[in-house]
Structures are given as C-alpha cells and as structure tokens.
Design a protein around this motif. Sequence first.
Motif, PDB file in Angstrom:
ATOM      1  N   LYS A 135      -2.285  10.122   5.700  1.00  0.00           N
ATOM      2  CA  LYS A 135      -2.834   8.943   5.018  1.00  0.00           C
ATOM      3  C   LYS A 135      -2.261   7.655   5.610  1.00  0.00           C
ATOM      4  CE  LYS A 135      -3.895  11.193   0.630  1.00  0.00           C
ATOM      5  NZ  LYS A 135      -3.567  11.281  -0.816  1.00  0.00           N
ATOM      6  N   ASP A 178      -4.176   7.088   8.808  1.00  0.00           N
ATOM      7  CA  ASP A 178      -5.532   6.643   8.460  1.00  0.00           C
ATOM      8  C   ASP A 178      -5.540   5.191   7.986  1.00  0.00           C
ATOM      9  OD1 ASP A 178      -6.370   9.215   9.104  1.00  0.00           O
ATOM     10  OD2 ASP A 178      -6.573   9.857   6.999  1.00  0.00           O
ATOM     11  N   ALA A 179      -4.558   4.811   7.169  1.00  0.00           N
ATOM     12  CA  ALA A 179      -4.492   3.437   6.650  1.00  0.00           C
ATOM     13  C   ALA A 179      -4.303   2.434   7.786  1.00  0.00           C
ATOM     14  CB  ALA A 179      -3.371   3.308   5.626  1.00  0.00           C
ATOM     15  N   CYS A 180      -3.548   2.818   8.798  1.00  0.00           N
ATOM     16  CA  CYS A 180      -3.311   1.919   9.937  1.00  0.00           C
ATOM     17  C   CYS A 180      -4.559   1.716  10.790  1.00  0.00           C
ATOM     18  CB  CYS A 180      -2.166   2.448  10.802  1.00  0.00           C
ATOM     19  SG  CYS A 180      -0.560   2.254  10.021  1.00  0.00           S
ATOM     20  N   GLU A 181      -5.540   2.576  10.642  1.00  0.00           N
ATOM     21  CA  GLU A 181      -6.790   2.418  11.389  1.00  0.00           C
ATOM     22  C   GLU A 181      -7.685   1.352  10.770  1.00  0.00           C
ATOM     23  OE1 GLU A 181      -7.371   3.771  14.406  1.00  0.00           O
ATOM     24  OE2 GLU A 181      -5.290   4.376  14.117  1.00  0.00           O
ATOM     25  N   THR A 182      -7.476   1.061   9.482  1.00  0.00           N
ATOM     26  CA  THR A 182      -8.336   0.089   8.803  1.00  0.00           C
ATOM     27  C   THR A 182      -7.612  -1.188   8.386  1.00  0.00           C
ATOM     28  OG1 THR A 182      -7.944   1.152   6.652  1.00  0.00           O
ATOM     29  CG2 THR A 182      -9.855   1.906   7.929  1.00  0.00           C
ATOM     30  N   GLN A 183      -6.274  -1.175   8.443  1.00  0.00           N
ATOM     31  CA  GLN A 183      -5.491  -2.336   8.020  1.00  0.00           C
ATOM     32  C   GLN A 183      -4.321  -2.557   8.978  1.00  0.00           C
ATOM     33  OE1 GLN A 183      -4.579  -2.356   3.659  1.00  0.00           O
ATOM     34  NE2 GLN A 183      -5.381  -0.282   3.779  1.00  0.00           N
ATOM     35  N   THR A 217       0.867  -1.174   0.000  1.00  0.00           N
ATOM     36  CA  THR A 217       0.000   0.000   0.000  1.00  0.00           C
ATOM     37  C   THR A 217       0.903   1.223   0.000  1.00  0.00           C
ATOM     38  OG1 THR A 217      -1.711  -1.148   1.261  1.00  0.00           O
ATOM     39  CG2 THR A 217      -1.758   1.262   1.320  1.00  0.00           C
ATOM     40  N   ARG A 262      -0.952   4.194  18.885  1.00  0.00           N
ATOM     41  CA  ARG A 262      -2.212   3.462  18.687  1.00  0.00           C
ATOM     42  C   ARG A 262      -1.996   1.980  18.450  1.00  0.00           C
ATOM     43  NH1 ARG A 262      -5.016   7.889  14.605  1.00  0.00           N
ATOM     44  NH2 ARG A 262      -4.965   9.606  16.101  1.00  0.00           N
ATOM     45  N   HIS A 263      -0.841   1.636  17.888  1.00  0.00           N
ATOM     46  CA  HIS A 263      -0.530   0.243  17.528  1.00  0.00           C
ATOM     47  C   HIS A 263       0.908  -0.058  17.973  1.00  0.00           C
ATOM     48  CE1 HIS A 263      -4.135   0.547  15.039  1.00  0.00           C
ATOM     49  NE2 HIS A 263      -3.630   1.670  14.581  1.00  0.00           N
TER      50      HIS A 263
END
Length: 132
Positions: free
Chosen positions: A70, A73-78, A63, A104-105
């Motif tokens: 971005k 944001d991408a890490c929030e869904t994947q 990705t 967050r992760h």
Amino acid sequence: ARRSASTSITLTSGSSFRIPPTRRSPMTASPKRSLKVMYAEDNVVNQKVLSKMLSRAGIEDITIVDNGQKAVDACETQAFDVIFMDYEMPIMDGMEATKLIVNRHPDANVIFVTAHALEEFKNKARTVGAAG
C-alpha cells in the motif's frame, strides 16, 4: 518573550533536517505545517502514537497504510515529503517497499520507525535507499 527552539531530526546517515521554530504558548497546539507525510505501519497502536506526535508538531496531512504494498501504491499517486516506514509488515515488508519506492522516486525521504537498532539493519536500510 520566550522563543521556541527549532526541532532537528538527525538520520542514521548523519544528515539532518530542521523544523523551524514557532512562536506559541506552551498550552497551545503547534501551528499547521505543510508537510505531507505517509506512515506505513500495521500496528494500530503505533499508528495512533506517531499520528498524535505529528499532529502535536502541527503536521496534519498524514496518510497511514498498513503494509508495504500500500505504501508503494500510495507513492504512485501522491508525493510525500517524508515517509515513515515500519520494517515488519504483512504483504510486503518495509525493506522491499523502500527499495521499490526509492527506485521509482529517487528523491523520496524514507525513515524507518522500528525496534531494529542493530548496525546490520541500519546498513541494510541505507543500502535500499532509506534516509534513516
């Protein structure tokens, strides 16, 4: 038959990880690997270069985003196995993005891909949670 050597990536923190060896002819592409990778980079040429390198290593789930926001944001869904991060990007730079992602992760593996090689940069990257 000649065996392929494993690929080892050593991070500035001193830790490392290995990509296991594969059996292949020098003329064939690497077998597919199941790593999920994100590359946060605003420079299109750099995007193409790293994407090609990863593809040659058999990594196809890549990705690409062009700014730090971005990436966050991408890490929030994947979930990504590895995140390659540029330092200087529009909207949100790599340091701020890494700080948010790692907060967050905590298991995120963020590796900076940048021309910044000074020890001060490396220390700052480690402080925000980058693996290398």
